[in-house]
Motif scaffolding. Structure first.
Motif, PDB file in Angstrom:
ATOM      1  N   TRP A  98      -6.803  14.900  -9.078  1.00  0.00           N
ATOM      2  CA  TRP A  98      -7.687  14.214  -8.137  1.00  0.00           C
ATOM      3  C   TRP A  98      -8.946  14.990  -7.866  1.00  0.00           C
ATOM      4  N   ASN A 105       0.308   7.973  -1.712  1.00  0.00           N
ATOM      5  CA  ASN A 105      -0.749   8.144  -2.692  1.00  0.00           C
ATOM      6  C   ASN A 105      -2.063   8.491  -2.011  1.00  0.00           C
ATOM      7  N   ALA A 106      -2.333   7.810  -0.907  1.00  0.00           N
ATOM      8  CA  ALA A 106      -3.596   8.045  -0.210  1.00  0.00           C
ATOM      9  C   ALA A 106      -3.664   9.476   0.286  1.00  0.00           C
ATOM     10  N   GLN A 128      -3.190  10.381 -12.652  1.00  0.00           N
ATOM     11  CA  GLN A 128      -2.706  10.450 -11.276  1.00  0.00           C
ATOM     12  C   GLN A 128      -2.345  11.846 -10.813  1.00  0.00           C
ATOM     13  N   LEU A 179      -4.186  11.805  -2.602  1.00  0.00           N
ATOM     14  CA  LEU A 179      -5.563  11.689  -3.057  1.00  0.00           C
ATOM     15  C   LEU A 179      -6.503  12.449  -2.141  1.00  0.00           C
ATOM     16  N   ALA A 204       0.839  -1.198   0.000  1.00  0.00           N
ATOM     17  CA  ALA A 204       0.000   0.000   0.000  1.00  0.00           C
ATOM     18  C   ALA A 204       0.868   1.240   0.000  1.00  0.00           C
ATOM     19  N   ASN A 205       0.473   2.199  -0.762  1.00  0.00           N
ATOM     20  CA  ASN A 205       1.234   3.419  -0.884  1.00  0.00           C
ATOM     21  C   ASN A 205       0.488   4.538  -0.165  1.00  0.00           C
TER      22      ASN A 205
END
Lengths: 437, 291
Positions: free
Chosen positions: A404, A55-56, A401, A59, A51-52
């Motif tokens: 968002w 990134n979360a 990416q 986002l 899991a990154n």
């Protein structure tokens, strides 16, 4: 009743209890064992590693905020200001955000005493409270700084690239360019882009104020500038939603039109030939079993990507589902009504029209409208595969990416669209066949 | 007849017939208009879709068979390899089924709670009924692909994003179907249990669940059928399983059509198999209730 009888009954009851107890504990136990198997089969322990979280965080923060880039090209010395760093969001020549001042030395105030200065000769000074003054010099492809060896974790530095992340904004320095990202809440340029004369005007000014653009009336001009907004592409989004609903509509209705006559062929009561009946039923099973995914893939080869392909994929799959439902409904019609119509001397077609159809219409309509709603969701998914509608826009926005906030916008729109279709199909069902409750 | 004479107006057969015919005509007019609007919508909708498609409908129509024919002929040429390929992709199939099964289970458990908490008469907190209903409405409205794509970005590819995405949607969808059933439960059993001092969970477990279990299981099985398809589709956007393998083998193009064919066969067989099994059990469950 004798005692023996009672014993037997008691024994039976005990056995029943035991079985129930076994089921009562057995089923949860089986489910628990299955979950344990899945836990390892899906490699959930390794998930944390894959899991990154960065990134979360991106986002979560980007979906409701925007950033303004201040970029200095270290070769030409040119400085650009752009929302989200996009060409379409660039400030027009001679304009810049009000938190940037200075002419020879550009002073960027990120807020709370975080200050970045773009000095002549590609020098940069960064002031961060509680930390030393950072000085950087870009030369060719390298950046030299006065940073100590022992760095806090919000600074990453090498001789090629320096990245500084503060709560007020982000700064990256490379040999080729120096960039500052300043974050603000909200979806910037949602209404008008910077080149529109209506940017920054309040709603009241646009509605009741003086004419802003001499060539156009305020309201028409504002609507057209909003509709053609290059950043948020409202026109394309509206078209995409239209396409998705169109796919669902064409697919569902087309499937119903094709499935109705076929349903007669598959119903025992109306189709005396076993072979025809069996063949139709197998056809329904086949098109249903192949599933929308494979139909989409196959049809996209013939028709290319687009809404028509999606509509046809839904049409073919649902023909099978509808055929099955319709033929089951047809098996259950009341014979009396048909006999009544037949007694007036009606021909077969009239018997179907007045004896059968009125009986199955409520079932048909209820199913069709239910599928219309459910197919709106399917059309979003199929659109992502076959390239049409809002599903495609969503996948594209996620794959780039970076936009968002656009992803969040599309998600909101998709949910609103599905809820609208849900409400609409319920409303139409209520109008056409009366409310259930 | 009595009603008509009571209404007082002088009625003769001609008058009745005339008004009946007028009524019929009006109905026909409305029916015709509705049909006309529907046909216009269909035709114009088709034309718009055709315009916006990359390839036209009439040009593509005769090419529909080309791709399946290519795949089938290549698969037929290499039919000796087919069993090996099916064995190769069997683990992916298991993953697809697992995604569907887990998400159905989790979704059913979630849907159970949402429906019980959102049904009048059964809810633990009656004031929060609208809240739980809205939650399940929103969970139902989110297409699986939205959550899956976002989670793939955060968690990376694999079965977990698909599992979570399908489970969320399933919980919302089942909550609606479950609460339609639980609205019709007999509250006497619940009241009886309440009089013995049973807690909310005891009342639900012993009073409500036995009444609704057959319908719940039947809906859950139906959902499992749907979720197998959904998990295959989500694989296609990168969430693992058979759909993912299908996309890869399709990207290879000609020369690898035998792999695509093997995946088609697996997917088709699985869907048909689970459809048959679950519809048989569902029939048994719903028939058993009638007795």
């Amino acid at each position: 009743m004798t005692t023996i009888d009672l014993d037997a009954t008691k024994f039976e009851a005990e056995k029943l209890f035991q079985r129930k107890r076994l089921i009562g504990f057995g089923i949860p136990a089986v489910i628990a064992v299955y979950f344990v198997y899945i836990f390892f089969a899906f490699d959930l322990p390794g998930l944390a590693g894959r899991a990154n979280m960065e990134n979360a965080v991106t986002l979560a923060s980007d979906s409701w905020s925007h950033k303004v880039h201040v970029t200095r090209d270290n070769r030409s010395g040119e400085i650009t200001y752009a929302v989200e760093g996009e060409r379409k969001g660039r400030y027009p020549e001679g304009q810049r955000p009000d938190w940037v001042t200075g002419d020879d030395a550009i002073i960027i105030d990120l807020g709370r005493e975080h200050i970045v200065r773009y000095l002549p000769d590609n020098r940069t000074e960064i002031e961060i409270p509680g930390f030393q003054l950072i000085e950087a010099q870009a030369e060719g492809r390298t950046v030299t700084t006065n940073l100590p060896d022992d760095l806090p974790d919000w600074i990453s530095a090498s001789d090629r690239r320096v990245g500084i992340t503060t709560p007020e904004g982000r700064i990256t320095l490379t040999g080729a360019r120096t960039e500052v990202f300043n974050y603000f809440p909200g979806w910037e340029l949602f209404w008008f882009t910077l080149d529109s004369p209506y940017y920054g005007q309040s709603l009241a000014t646009i509605l009741f104020g003086d004419q802003i653009d001499p060539a156009r009336g305020n309201i028409t001009g504002a609507i057209s500038d909003w509709w053609n907004n290059a950043m948020w592409r409202h026109k394309d989004v509206a078209w995409a939603i239209g396409e998705t609903i169109l796919m669902a509509f064409l697919g569902t209705m087309g499937a119903a039109i094709i499935a109705l006559p076929l349903g007669f062929l598959a119903a025992k009561r109306f189709s005396p030939f076993m072979l025809v009946r069996a063949a139709t039923r197998r056809l329904f099973d086949f098109v249903r079993g192949v599933d929308a995914l494979i139909w989409t893939v196959v049809l996209a080869r013939a028709f290319g990507p687009g809404p028509l392909t999606g509509a046809l994929a839904i049409l073919i799959t649902d023909t099978g589902t509808f055929g099955k439902i319709f033929s089951e409904a047809l098996e259950n019609v009341d014979q009396k009504q048909i006999e009544g119509v037949a007694s007036t001397g009606a021909k077969p077609l009239q018997r179907y029209r007045f004896g059968v159809i009125p009986q199955i219409v409520p079932v048909l309509l209820a199913q069709i409208l239910y599928f219309l709603e459910s197919n709106t969701r399917s059309a979003t998914i199929i659109g992502a595969i076959t390239g049409g509608g809002i599903g495609l826009m969503l996948t594209q926005a996620i794959q780039t990416q970076k936009d968002w906030e656009e992803v969040a916008y599309y998600i909101v729109l998709i949910i609103a669209m599905v809820m609208f279709m849900d409400w609409f199909s319920g409303w139409l069902r209520g109008k056409l066949i009366g409310r259930k409750d | 007849m009595a009603d008509i004479s009571l209404s007082g107006a002088p009625q003769n057969v001609d008058g009745i017939q005339a008004s009946y015919m007028a009524q019929v005509q009006r109905r026909r007019l409305y029916g015709g208009l509705t049909l006309l609007i529907f046909v216009v919508l269909m035709v114009s909708g088709f034309n718009v879709a055709d315009d916006r498609n990359a390839g036209g409908f009439w040009d593509g129509l005769h090419q529909i068979g080309d791709y399946p024919a290519d795949v089938l002929s290549e698969a037929w040429e290499k039919r000796a390899d087919l069993p090996a390929l099916i064995a190769k992709y069997f683990p992916a199939l298991v993953e697809t089924i697992n995604i569907a099964a887990v998400s159905t289970l989790i979704g059913a458990i979630g849907g159970l709670f949402l429906s019980l908490l959102g049904t009048r008469g059964l809810a633990k907190w009656p004031r929060l009924i609208p809240l739980f209903r809205r939650i399940s409405d929103i969970m139902r409205a989110v297409p699986e692909i939205v959550i899956a794509l976002v989670l793939i970005f955060v968690l990376g590819g694999g079965p977990v994003p698909a599992m979570i995405a399908i489970a969320i949607h399933t919980a919302g969808a089942l909550a609606k179907m479950f609460s339609e059933v639980s609205e019709n439960t007999d509250l006497k059993a619940v009241e009886g249990l309440a009089s013995t001092g049973a807690t909310w969970s005891q009342r639900m477990l012993l009073g409500v669940l036995p009444q609704v279990a057959p319908n719940y299981v039947s809906y859950t099985l139906l959902r499992f059928e749907i979720n197998i398809r959904a998990s295959a589709i989500l694989g296609f956007v990168g969430a693992g399983g058979l759909g993912y393998e299908l996309r890869n083998s399709m990207a290879w193009g000609p020369g690898r059509f035998d792999e695509a064919a093997a995946i088609f066969i697996l997917l088709f067989g699985t869907i048909v198999f689970f459809d048959q099994v679950s519809s048989r059990y569902r029939n048994r469950l719903t028939e058993g209730q009638g007795q």
